[in-house]
Enzyme design. Sequence first.
Site, PDB file in Angstrom:
ATOM      1  N   LYS A 243       0.833  -1.218   0.000  1.00  0.00           N
ATOM      2  CA  LYS A 243       0.000   0.000   0.000  1.00  0.00           C
ATOM      3  C   LYS A 243       0.856   1.252   0.000  1.00  0.00           C
ATOM      4  O   LYS A 243       0.462   2.266  -0.563  1.00  0.00           O
ATOM      5  CB  LYS A 243      -0.931   0.016   1.223  1.00  0.00           C
TER       6      LYS A 243
ATOM      7  N   GLY B 140       3.547  -0.614   8.624  1.00  0.00           N
ATOM      8  CA  GLY B 140       4.854  -0.192   8.135  1.00  0.00           C
ATOM      9  C   GLY B 140       4.764  -0.044   6.637  1.00  0.00           C
ATOM     10  O   GLY B 140       4.531  -1.011   5.930  1.00  0.00           O
TER      11      GLY B 140
ATOM     12  N   ARG C  81     -14.123   3.291  26.894  1.00  0.00           N
ATOM     13  CA  ARG C  81     -14.272   4.726  27.196  1.00  0.00           C
ATOM     14  C   ARG C  81     -13.346   5.217  28.296  1.00  0.00           C
ATOM     15  O   ARG C  81     -13.656   6.143  29.027  1.00  0.00           O
ATOM     16  CB  ARG C  81     -15.747   5.053  27.496  1.00  0.00           C
TER      17      ARG C  81
ATOM     18  N   THR D  48       8.092  -4.917   7.764  1.00  0.00           N
ATOM     19  CA  THR D  48       8.682  -3.587   7.916  1.00  0.00           C
ATOM     20  C   THR D  48       8.737  -3.193   9.394  1.00  0.00           C
ATOM     21  O   THR D  48       9.663  -2.528   9.839  1.00  0.00           O
ATOM     22  CB  THR D  48       7.807  -2.551   7.168  1.00  0.00           C
TER      23      THR D  48
END
Length: 427
Positions: free
Chosen positions: A16, A40, A142, A298
């Site tokens: 990507k 990464g 939360r 990575t």
Amino acid sequence: MAAVILVGAQWGDEGKGKVTDYLAEKADVVIRYQGGSNAGHTVMVGQEEFKLHLVPSGILYPGKLCIIGNGVVVDPSILVKELDNLTSRGVDISGLRISNRAQLILPYHKSLDAAEEEHRGEAQIGTTKRGIGPAYVDKTARTGIRVSDLLDWDEFKKKLTQNVANTNERLTKLYGQQGCDLDAILTEYEGYAERLKPFVADTVRLVNKYIKDGKKILFEGAQGTLLDLDQGTYPFVTSSYPTAGGACIGTGVGPTKIDKVIGVAKAYTTRVGAGPFPTEVLDDVGDTLRQQGMEFGTTTGRPRRCGWFDTVIMRHAAEVNGLTGIALTKLDVLTGIDTLSICTAYRYKGEIINDFPADLKIFKECEPVYEEVPGWKEDISNAKSFEDLPENCRNYVKRLEELVGVPAQIIAVGPRRDQTIVVEKPF
Ligand code: IMP
């Protein structure tokens, strides 16, 4: 208007970074929407290699607005290091903005991640130990601390004091580990607050204004569809939503504003961490893919598990993301392999199944049904158009398109920016 989501279509590591980098040149804004420093992204600029974990790859082009969206869990220790590294290499980081709604990763998230993995024994997920899961647990419970709290030191102190007390109970009593030192975290994070303050913004307003102004927006996903908390191989998944819907949630942009969804897929398949992987190849071909494709993580450096292209998971990815196109990466890695296998369906207890099953017990027992196609020997790393590719290579790509039902619009034939064939421009 042009808003394009880029998602990983497999188990992450699809390349990507390279595709984002390519599209970022055309975009005005690049925005990360989920995950954290478990990601990464490797980007080659000329001979220079950049490894990015949190900062959107668009930062490598001057003048782009690069946003870390509200769906991201931000580890400030890693972000600051990344910014220092980019600055020392001459990259202008003034275009960075960090969502005030993003969650912070704190040292106790990393301690918990490691302790919980150890505690799982045989059922280990193989996490990156970057504190991702525990940080998202705090978010949904939360009790998370947000980037905006860094700007309100009293609030930060109050929340941190409570969280450290609670977490230390768990770390010491449940896992027999050392607790975290509240004062040390306060000192460390005060430094990060000073350093990151100039970049903090209400990025929801910012990105929606850019959309209204007709700017080009690129949503940069991390991990991949099969690691999605709902749509992946649960529980062997990450704790966020890498799928296209996650881009809307993780940035505060409504789905009606999205034009295209591009799924990034390797021309074969890889996976890091534990969990079933039907097309995994454990023989010489697996080693060839790992060596030729340099398939080592990575972020963690772990060797990736390698296997054949699986069109069952890709059809699932096409559906759950509403893919409009595929960016096929690392096609050059397959050069020289005599015969290529494509998984067209699974065989489960003697029955053929065409769809990705939700039940992991079934998925574990699925055997791939393969179709074999001839490979190619010609070097494709300088191909500039689809027609430049050898016939067997073109046929391989066409067969994948046919089986997945989505066209390959971008094809990467090497790691460099110029080693990219664009069949149809997303922007
Ligand atoms: P976590 O995201 O560190 O909690 O890890 C959960 C699972 O997702 C593990 O199997 C990891 O190996 C995997 N994972 C997380 N980030 C990535 C990534 O960027 N690429 C590939 N696998 C990843």
